[in-house]
Design a protein around this motif. Structure first.
Motif, short mmCIF file in Angstrom:
data_model
loop_
_atom_site.label_atom_id
_atom_site.label_comp_id
_atom_site.label_asym_id
_atom_site.label_seq_id
_atom_site.Cartn_x
_atom_site.Cartn_y
_atom_site.Cartn_z
N CYS A 37 0.85 -1.19 0.00
CA CYS A 37 0.00 0.00 0.00
C CYS A 37 0.89 1.24 0.00
O CYS A 37 1.99 1.21 0.56
CB CYS A 37 -0.93 0.02 1.21
SG CYS A 37 -2.17 1.33 1.06
N LEU A 39 -0.21 4.05 1.33
CA LEU A 39 -0.62 4.86 2.49
C LEU A 39 -0.39 4.07 3.77
O LEU A 39 -0.06 2.87 3.75
CB LEU A 39 -2.09 5.26 2.38
CG LEU A 39 -2.50 6.10 1.16
CD1 LEU A 39 -3.97 6.48 1.25
CD2 LEU A 39 -1.64 7.35 1.01
N CYS A 41 -2.75 4.26 6.86
CA CYS A 41 -3.87 4.83 7.62
C CYS A 41 -3.84 4.32 9.06
O CYS A 41 -3.59 3.14 9.29
CB CYS A 41 -5.20 4.46 6.99
SG CYS A 41 -5.31 4.88 5.26
N TYR A 43 -6.21 3.62 11.08
CA TYR A 43 -7.20 2.60 11.43
C TYR A 43 -7.01 1.29 10.66
O TYR A 43 -7.81 0.37 10.81
CB TYR A 43 -8.63 3.11 11.21
CG TYR A 43 -8.91 3.57 9.79
CD1 TYR A 43 -9.08 2.66 8.76
CD2 TYR A 43 -9.01 4.93 9.48
CE1 TYR A 43 -9.33 3.08 7.46
CE2 TYR A 43 -9.26 5.36 8.19
CZ TYR A 43 -9.42 4.43 7.19
OH TYR A 43 -9.65 4.84 5.91
N CYS A 44 -5.97 1.21 9.83
CA CYS A 44 -5.86 0.06 8.92
C CYS A 44 -5.74 -1.26 9.68
O CYS A 44 -4.91 -1.39 10.58
CB CYS A 44 -4.65 0.22 8.00
SG CYS A 44 -4.55 -1.12 6.81
N THR A 46 -5.90 -4.22 7.66
CA THR A 46 -5.79 -5.16 6.54
C THR A 46 -4.39 -5.73 6.47
O THR A 46 -3.42 -4.98 6.56
CB THR A 46 -6.10 -4.43 5.20
OG1 THR A 46 -7.32 -3.74 5.35
CG2 THR A 46 -6.19 -5.41 4.05
N PHE A 48 -1.71 -6.60 4.33
CA PHE A 48 -1.30 -6.45 2.93
C PHE A 48 0.20 -6.67 2.74
O PHE A 48 0.77 -6.26 1.75
CB PHE A 48 -1.75 -5.10 2.35
CG PHE A 48 -1.26 -3.90 3.12
CD1 PHE A 48 0.05 -3.49 3.01
CD2 PHE A 48 -2.12 -3.18 3.93
CE1 PHE A 48 0.51 -2.38 3.68
CE2 PHE A 48 -1.69 -2.07 4.61
CZ PHE A 48 -0.37 -1.67 4.49
N GLY A 100 -4.50 -3.87 0.66
CA GLY A 100 -3.51 -2.95 0.11
C GLY A 100 -4.10 -2.00 -0.94
O GLY A 100 -5.27 -1.70 -0.91
N ASN A 127 -7.78 3.25 -2.71
CA ASN A 127 -7.74 4.41 -1.81
C ASN A 127 -7.83 5.74 -2.56
O ASN A 127 -7.76 6.80 -1.95
CB ASN A 127 -6.52 4.35 -0.89
CG ASN A 127 -5.19 4.39 -1.64
OD1 ASN A 127 -5.09 4.97 -2.72
ND2 ASN A 127 -4.17 3.77 -1.07
N LYS A 149 -9.80 9.77 1.74
CA LYS A 149 -9.15 9.51 3.02
C LYS A 149 -9.13 10.78 3.87
O LYS A 149 -8.44 11.75 3.53
CB LYS A 149 -7.72 9.01 2.78
CG LYS A 149 -7.67 7.66 2.08
CD LYS A 149 -8.10 6.57 3.02
CE LYS A 149 -7.92 5.18 2.41
NZ LYS A 149 -8.47 4.14 3.30
S1 SF4 Z 1 -4.88 -0.80 2.91
FE1 SF4 Z 1 -6.40 0.86 2.90
S2 SF4 Z 1 -6.72 1.34 5.05
FE2 SF4 Z 1 -4.82 0.14 4.94
S3 SF4 Z 1 -3.18 1.69 4.78
FE3 SF4 Z 1 -3.74 1.13 2.70
S4 SF4 Z 1 -5.28 2.65 2.09
FE4 SF4 Z 1 -5.11 2.73 4.32
#
Ligand code: SF4
Length: 251
Positions: A37, A39, A41, A43-44, A46, A48, A100, A127, A149
């Motif tokens: 990814c 970014l 975030c 709150y993520c 996930t 990835f 991701g 995103n 975002k």
């Molecule tokens: S997977 Fe989605 S929530 Fe997680 S860091 Fe990347 S953009 Fe942000």
């Protein structure tokens, strides 16, 4: 005609489940999760991170996973998806390309998507920040689920102009915008996001998605309804939808 050479891909997982977010909530999809990814975030939740293996559901909906070594050959993925689709010909609405941030794999997707599209329509979860990559792939996409975002939730600077340009391209196909909101999301952020969406088109659906904590919606109903009323004045094509897959406990 022989299939052109298609590169292998590192994948996180392939599974069949119910879409828990956004305007296609409740539709069953085959999910292809790509790693990495751009970014970070706050709150993520996930997974990835690239790993040596990809987890693949043994049979669609079984929840039992087997491992395939990464990178995974496209022919293998196509065979699995074709088999699932012929076993359950009416079950799946589309293939969800998720991460991701899947647009980081734009070159690979440019060769995978035309073939995957022969099996089922393509739905991209993104995103909303990689403009050139979206432009290169937009003709292969049937749906784009795009986030704006918000700084109050991600802890990152909101890339308003990037999101605006991205949405203009996404609007060439079916798309909607998702805002992840918390109790503390300020009205100004909501107004800016709603203005951005309606400035591109008033027909684009906007989804308010309250943050989930411990499989519960972490925003009070009172605050959610205040937000709904505020945004509905700018963008009436608005829905409030939590992460329903978290409540159902599905993948
Ligand atoms: S997977 Fe989605 S929530 Fe997680 S860091 Fe990347 S953009 Fe942000």
């Amino acid at each position: 005609m022989p299939m052109p050479h298609i590169p292998k891909a590192d994948l996180i997982e392939i599974f069949s489940s119910i879409q828990g977010e956004g305007v296609l909530v409740g539709c069953r999809q085959i999910f292809l999760r790509f790693p990495d990814c751009n970014l970070n975030c706050r709150y993520c939740d996930t997974n990835f991170l690239k790993s040596k293996t990809c987890q693949i559901e043994k049979r669609p909906g079984s929840g039992q996973l087997i491992e395939l070594e990464n990178p995974v050959d496209f022919i293998t993925v196509k065979k699995i998806l074709t088999m699932w689709n012929s076993e359950l010909p009416a079950a799946h609405h589309s293939i969800s390309i998720t991460g991701g941030e899947p647009l980081l794999h734009e070159q690979l997707l440019a060769s995978w998507l035309p073939e995957l599209k022969k099996i089922l329509p393509i739905y991209l979860e993104t995103n909303g920040t990689l403009i050139d990559q979206l432009a290169a792939l937009i003709n292969h996409l049937d749906w784009v689920s795009m986030d704006i975002k918000l700084h109050s939730q991600t802890g990152l600077r909101t890339e308003w102009e990037t999101h605006r340009k991205f949405l203009k391209i996404a609007n060439q196909t079916d798309c909607y915008v998702k805002l992840v909101v918390g109790e503390d999301t300020p009205d100004l952020e909501l107004q800016l996001a709603a203005d951005l969406v309606s400035g591109v088109s008033k027909n684009i659906p906007l989804v308010l998605q309250p943050v989930t904590l411990d499989n519960k919606t972490a925003v009070s109903t009172t605050r959610l309804l205040q937000m709904q009323a505020l945004i509905a004045e700018i963008n009436p094509n608005l829905r409030v939808i939590p992460q329903t897959h978290r409540f159902m406990g599905v993948m």
